[in-house]
Design an enzyme around this catalytic site. Sequence first.
Site, mmCIF file in Angstrom:
data_model
loop_
_atom_site.group_PDB
_atom_site.id
_atom_site.type_symbol
_atom_site.label_atom_id
_atom_site.label_comp_id
_atom_site.label_asym_id
_atom_site.label_seq_id
_atom_site.Cartn_x
_atom_site.Cartn_y
_atom_site.Cartn_z
ATOM 1 N N CYS A 75 0.851 -1.190 0.000
ATOM 2 C CA CYS A 75 0.000 0.000 0.000
ATOM 3 C C CYS A 75 0.887 1.242 0.000
ATOM 4 O O CYS A 75 1.934 1.281 0.650
ATOM 5 C CB CYS A 75 -0.957 0.002 1.184
ATOM 6 S SG CYS A 75 -0.278 0.609 2.722
ATOM 7 N N GLU A 76 0.450 2.217 -0.765
ATOM 8 C CA GLU A 76 1.273 3.413 -0.908
ATOM 9 C C GLU A 76 1.183 4.326 0.317
ATOM 10 O O GLU A 76 1.993 5.226 0.464
ATOM 11 C CB GLU A 76 0.894 4.181 -2.175
ATOM 12 C CG GLU A 76 -0.496 4.780 -2.171
ATOM 13 C CD GLU A 76 -0.827 5.447 -3.497
ATOM 14 O OE1 GLU A 76 -0.138 5.163 -4.478
ATOM 15 O OE2 GLU A 76 -1.777 6.235 -3.529
ATOM 16 N N HIS A 77 0.211 4.095 1.174
ATOM 17 C CA HIS A 77 0.079 4.966 2.347
ATOM 18 C C HIS A 77 1.025 4.589 3.470
ATOM 19 O O HIS A 77 1.483 5.442 4.213
ATOM 20 C CB HIS A 77 -1.363 4.941 2.866
ATOM 21 C CG HIS A 77 -2.330 5.533 1.885
ATOM 22 N ND1 HIS A 77 -3.624 5.099 1.757
ATOM 23 C CD2 HIS A 77 -2.167 6.510 0.970
ATOM 24 C CE1 HIS A 77 -4.233 5.794 0.811
ATOM 25 N NE2 HIS A 77 -3.367 6.656 0.311
ATOM 26 N N HIS A 78 1.294 3.288 3.615
ATOM 27 C CA HIS A 78 2.132 2.831 4.729
ATOM 28 C C HIS A 78 3.342 2.030 4.266
ATOM 29 O O HIS A 78 4.161 1.634 5.092
ATOM 30 C CB HIS A 78 1.294 1.968 5.680
ATOM 31 C CG HIS A 78 0.068 2.656 6.188
ATOM 32 N ND1 HIS A 78 -1.178 2.523 5.593
ATOM 33 C CD2 HIS A 78 -0.102 3.522 7.218
ATOM 34 C CE1 HIS A 78 -2.058 3.261 6.240
ATOM 35 N NE2 HIS A 78 -1.435 3.878 7.232
ATOM 36 N N GLN A 110 -5.446 -0.638 -3.659
ATOM 37 C CA GLN A 110 -6.126 -1.814 -4.207
ATOM 38 C C GLN A 110 -7.087 -1.426 -5.330
ATOM 39 O O GLN A 110 -7.203 -2.117 -6.344
ATOM 40 C CB GLN A 110 -6.886 -2.536 -3.085
ATOM 41 C CG GLN A 110 -7.545 -3.835 -3.564
ATOM 42 C CD GLN A 110 -8.300 -4.542 -2.456
ATOM 43 O OE1 GLN A 110 -8.001 -4.354 -1.271
ATOM 44 N NE2 GLN A 110 -9.283 -5.344 -2.826
ATOM 45 N N HIS A 132 -4.985 -6.297 4.141
ATOM 46 C CA HIS A 132 -3.967 -5.253 4.244
ATOM 47 C C HIS A 132 -3.265 -5.306 5.600
ATOM 48 O O HIS A 132 -3.922 -5.212 6.634
ATOM 49 C CB HIS A 132 -4.622 -3.872 4.072
ATOM 50 C CG HIS A 132 -5.165 -3.645 2.695
ATOM 51 N ND1 HIS A 132 -4.640 -2.703 1.841
ATOM 52 C CD2 HIS A 132 -6.176 -4.243 2.025
ATOM 53 C CE1 HIS A 132 -5.314 -2.731 0.696
ATOM 54 N NE2 HIS A 132 -6.251 -3.659 0.783
ATOM 55 N N CYS A 135 -1.556 -3.037 6.871
ATOM 56 C CA CYS A 135 -1.701 -1.781 7.611
ATOM 57 C C CYS A 135 -2.987 -1.773 8.443
ATOM 58 O O CYS A 135 -3.079 -1.034 9.424
ATOM 59 C CB CYS A 135 -1.628 -0.569 6.679
ATOM 60 S SG CYS A 135 -2.873 -0.526 5.395
HETATM 61 ZN ZN LIG Z 1 -2.015 1.147 4.135
#
Ligand SMILES: [Zn+2]
Length: 198
Positions: free
Chosen positions: A87-90, A128, A156, A158
């Site tokens: 995931c690009e956020h975490h 996703q 996920h 995260c």
């Molecule tokens: Zn994430």
Amino acid sequence: MKNNSVVKVMPQQGPSVASRMKDVLEMLGEDPSREGLLRTPERYEKAMRYLTSGYTANLEEIVNNALFSVKSDSMVIVKDIEFFSMCEHHMLPFFGRMHVGYLPKDKVIGLSKIPRIIDMFARRLQLQERLTQQVGEAMTEAVGPRGVGVLCEARHFCMMMRGVEKQHSGTVTSTMLGAFRSNRATRDEFLSLVGRPV
Ligand SMILES: [Zn+2]
């Protein structure tokens, strides 16, 4: 399903990821000079370069003319293709299964190419939702079918390891293009064949 994508690793420019990782380890309260961590920055860099190698993958090279003329217009489905992404956020992994179906117009694609198309987009920093959409669009571009459906089920890290810490919740995303969007019967056929309630 195992497959070997064409892995091209980005050439190194400027300071290495590994040298920065030493600082990161220190900032996290670790001792980067202890035995177990000595080569961790290099291993981390190697792993991250592999996990992001999809940026340099090329759709045309992956398909490599594995397109075959057909008269049939029956739906083709490849189910339960496992994938691993981040995931690009975490920058934490998310992983799961993808189901890809399409309605050929005049050609079909070699079945082993579909997991490799998925890897091309999974081996990037992703959402996703975007991953699912990109696989559908790449199938459309590669095969020129009457329609494409992609269903993606993922979990996920995260969410599982931090934040809400829910271990068993899954996320489902789908992309329906062409006939899969405009024709309800086609969409329902796809969903029931991949075992989802329509
Ligand atoms: Zn994430």
